[in-house]
Design a protein around this motif. Structure first.
Motif, short mmCIF file in Angstrom:
data_model
loop_
_atom_site.label_atom_id
_atom_site.label_comp_id
_atom_site.label_asym_id
_atom_site.label_seq_id
_atom_site.Cartn_x
_atom_site.Cartn_y
_atom_site.Cartn_z
N GLU A 1 0.84 -1.19 0.00
CA GLU A 1 0.00 0.00 0.00
C GLU A 1 0.88 1.25 0.00
OE1 GLU A 1 -3.60 2.07 -0.07
OE2 GLU A 1 -3.30 -0.11 -0.15
N ILE A 2 0.63 2.14 -0.98
CA ILE A 2 1.38 3.39 -1.03
C ILE A 2 0.43 4.53 -0.70
CG2 ILE A 2 3.03 2.50 -2.72
CD1 ILE A 2 1.52 4.10 -4.87
N SER A 3 0.99 5.69 -0.43
CA SER A 3 0.17 6.83 -0.05
C SER A 3 -0.58 7.40 -1.24
CB SER A 3 1.04 7.92 0.57
OG SER A 3 1.89 8.50 -0.41
N ALA A 4 -1.66 8.11 -0.95
CA ALA A 4 -2.43 8.78 -2.00
C ALA A 4 -1.56 9.82 -2.71
CB ALA A 4 -3.67 9.44 -1.41
N GLU A 5 -0.68 10.46 -1.94
CA GLU A 5 0.21 11.48 -2.51
C GLU A 5 1.15 10.87 -3.54
OE1 GLU A 5 3.59 14.73 -1.09
OE2 GLU A 5 2.77 13.29 0.33
N HIS A 6 1.76 9.70 -3.21
CA HIS A 6 2.67 9.06 -4.13
C HIS A 6 1.93 8.55 -5.37
CE1 HIS A 6 5.95 8.13 -0.91
NE2 HIS A 6 5.93 9.41 -1.29
N ALA A 7 0.72 8.03 -5.18
CA ALA A 7 -0.06 7.53 -6.31
C ALA A 7 -0.42 8.67 -7.27
CB ALA A 7 -1.32 6.84 -5.81
N ALA A 8 -0.89 9.79 -6.71
CA ALA A 8 -1.27 10.94 -7.54
C ALA A 8 -0.05 11.53 -8.24
CB ALA A 8 -1.96 11.99 -6.68
N ASP A 9 1.06 11.60 -7.52
CA ASP A 9 2.29 12.15 -8.09
C ASP A 9 2.73 11.32 -9.29
OD1 ASP A 9 4.42 13.96 -8.14
OD2 ASP A 9 5.70 12.65 -6.97
N TYR A 10 2.63 10.01 -9.18
CA TYR A 10 3.02 9.12 -10.27
C TYR A 10 2.08 9.28 -11.46
CZ TYR A 10 4.33 4.80 -12.70
OH TYR A 10 4.75 3.89 -13.63
N ASP A 11 0.79 9.34 -11.21
CA ASP A 11 -0.19 9.50 -12.29
C ASP A 11 0.03 10.81 -13.05
OD1 ASP A 11 -1.43 7.11 -11.72
OD2 ASP A 11 -2.98 7.99 -10.45
N ILE A 12 0.23 11.89 -12.31
CA ILE A 12 0.45 13.20 -12.93
C ILE A 12 1.74 13.20 -13.77
CG2 ILE A 12 0.95 15.63 -12.45
CD1 ILE A 12 -0.92 15.34 -9.99
N ALA A 13 2.79 12.60 -13.21
CA ALA A 13 4.07 12.57 -13.92
C ALA A 13 3.95 11.74 -15.20
CB ALA A 13 5.16 12.00 -13.02
N GLN A 14 3.21 10.63 -15.15
CA GLN A 14 3.02 9.81 -16.34
C GLN A 14 2.28 10.57 -17.42
OE1 GLN A 14 4.09 7.01 -17.37
NE2 GLN A 14 4.57 5.66 -15.69
N GLN A 15 1.24 11.30 -17.03
CA GLN A 15 0.48 12.09 -17.99
C GLN A 15 1.35 13.18 -18.62
OE1 GLN A 15 -2.89 13.50 -15.76
NE2 GLN A 15 -3.68 11.44 -15.37
N ALA A 16 2.15 13.84 -17.79
CA ALA A 16 3.03 14.89 -18.29
C ALA A 16 4.08 14.31 -19.23
CB ALA A 16 3.70 15.61 -17.12
N TYR A 17 4.56 13.12 -18.90
CA TYR A 17 5.56 12.47 -19.75
C TYR A 17 4.99 12.15 -21.12
CZ TYR A 17 8.65 8.85 -21.60
OH TYR A 17 9.47 8.12 -22.40
N ARG A 18 3.77 11.61 -21.15
CA ARG A 18 3.14 11.28 -22.43
C ARG A 18 2.91 12.54 -23.27
NH1 ARG A 18 0.51 7.21 -19.24
NH2 ARG A 18 -1.20 8.63 -18.72
N ALA A 19 2.49 13.62 -22.59
CA ALA A 19 2.27 14.88 -23.31
C ALA A 19 3.58 15.43 -23.86
CB ALA A 19 1.61 15.90 -22.38
N ALA A 20 4.62 15.39 -23.04
CA ALA A 20 5.94 15.89 -23.47
C ALA A 20 6.50 15.04 -24.59
CB ALA A 20 6.89 15.92 -22.29
#
Length: 295
Positions: free
Chosen positions: A226-245
């Motif tokens: 189990e990971i924190s909500a903060e780490h999960a959201a941070d990963y999701d946002i970074a993945q989206q930004a990576y795909r856009a970049a």
């Protein structure tokens, strides 16, 4: 020939790089000239996180050589000889690993020593971050290295001999900066205290940090973590930004490749942006960026 004025540092010995004796002289709770930029968060090769693990005796990725490192080592005596040829009035000597006379943990292994000054030898494929010959404009991580060496040995001047692209020879002169040295010493002492106390630096975005994390666990257990909500959201946002970049980078590559056509290099003014490699049949293989650009 000018008389040789020895530095105030303590010479520990002359060691062959990569040997056990060389590793021992640089191991333990000390900070070397090649490590101080990582302590300051300014190194392109190491991070505070990766260096902390090394000093704490924890697993770190093995050093892997590459063509730039290999040819830098091969060309060092050649570039040093060029400096000696340009300055026959200076007696250039090889040296070894030193420590500060009072601070046993402060270490440095300069390339050459000449009377009352140091000489560092560098090579660079494109010269990014280097100013015109005769200036003191060095990449910040090399400036840290030079200042640490001068502070360790108690000297005031370092000449830097640089070979760019295998044919462009330059020289730089860097004077000792007591303020910079004091800041670096304070950061180094704080860093070593963090190692002793087990205060691990935060995870940053450096590749050296990620590679260090990769080698920590060994094996795999069939269990969910189990990971924190903060780490999960941070990963999701970074993945989206990576795909856009990644999409934007592909578009930018296409624009440049289209503009090059059958050409070789894309330039803007006196700046080289990217170059085109081709297959045997003449079609494009890839668009490669020049260092310091994103093509």
């Amino acid at each position: 020939m000018t008389a040789f004025n020895p530095p105030t540092g303590v010479l520990l010995g002359q060691y062959i790089p990569g040997t056990k004796a060389w590793d021992k002289a640089r191991a333990g709770l000390c900070i070397t000239a090649t490590e101080i930029a990582a302590v300051m968060g300014l190194s392109p090769w190491a991070s505070r996180f990766s260096l902390w693990h090394k000093k704490a005796g924890l697993p770190t990725p093995p050093f892997e050589t590459n063509p730039a490192v290999e040819w830098g080592n091969r060309l060092e005596p050649v570039v040093a000889q060029k400096f000696a040829d340009e300055h026959p009035e200076i007696e250039l000597r090889t040296t070894g690993t030193w420590r500060h006379r009072d601070r046993e943990w402060q270490r440095a292994t300069p390339d050459r020593i000449a009377q009352d000054r140091l000489v560092e030898v560098k090579t660079s494929p494109f010269g990014d971050g280097w100013g015109p010959s005769g200036s003191d404009e060095l990449p910040i991580y090399y400036r840290c290295q030079v200042q640490w060496q001068l502070d360790t040995l108690g000297l005031d001047v370092c000449h830097v001999a640089l070979l760019v692209s295998g044919h462009d020879y330059r020289e730089y002169v860097v004077e000792y900066d007591e303020t910079d040295a004091k800041v670096m010493r304070g950061a180094a002492e704080e860093f070593l205290n963090d190692v002793r106390q087990g205060n691990r630096p935060p995870i940053d975005g450096a590749d050296a940090t990620y590679q260090t994390i990769r080698v920590q666990p060994v094996g795999r257990e069939e269990r969910d973590v189990e990971i924190s909500a903060e780490h999960a959201a941070d990963y999701d946002i970074a993945q989206q930004a990576y795909r856009a970049a990644d999409t934007e980078l592909t578009r930018a590559r296409g624009q440049i490749l289209d503009a090059i056509g059958t050409g070789y290099r894309a330039v803007h003014g006196d700046r080289r942006i990217a170059y085109r490699t081709v297959k045997d049949d003449g079609t494009t293989l890839a668009l490669q960026p020049y260092r310091g650009t994103s093509a």
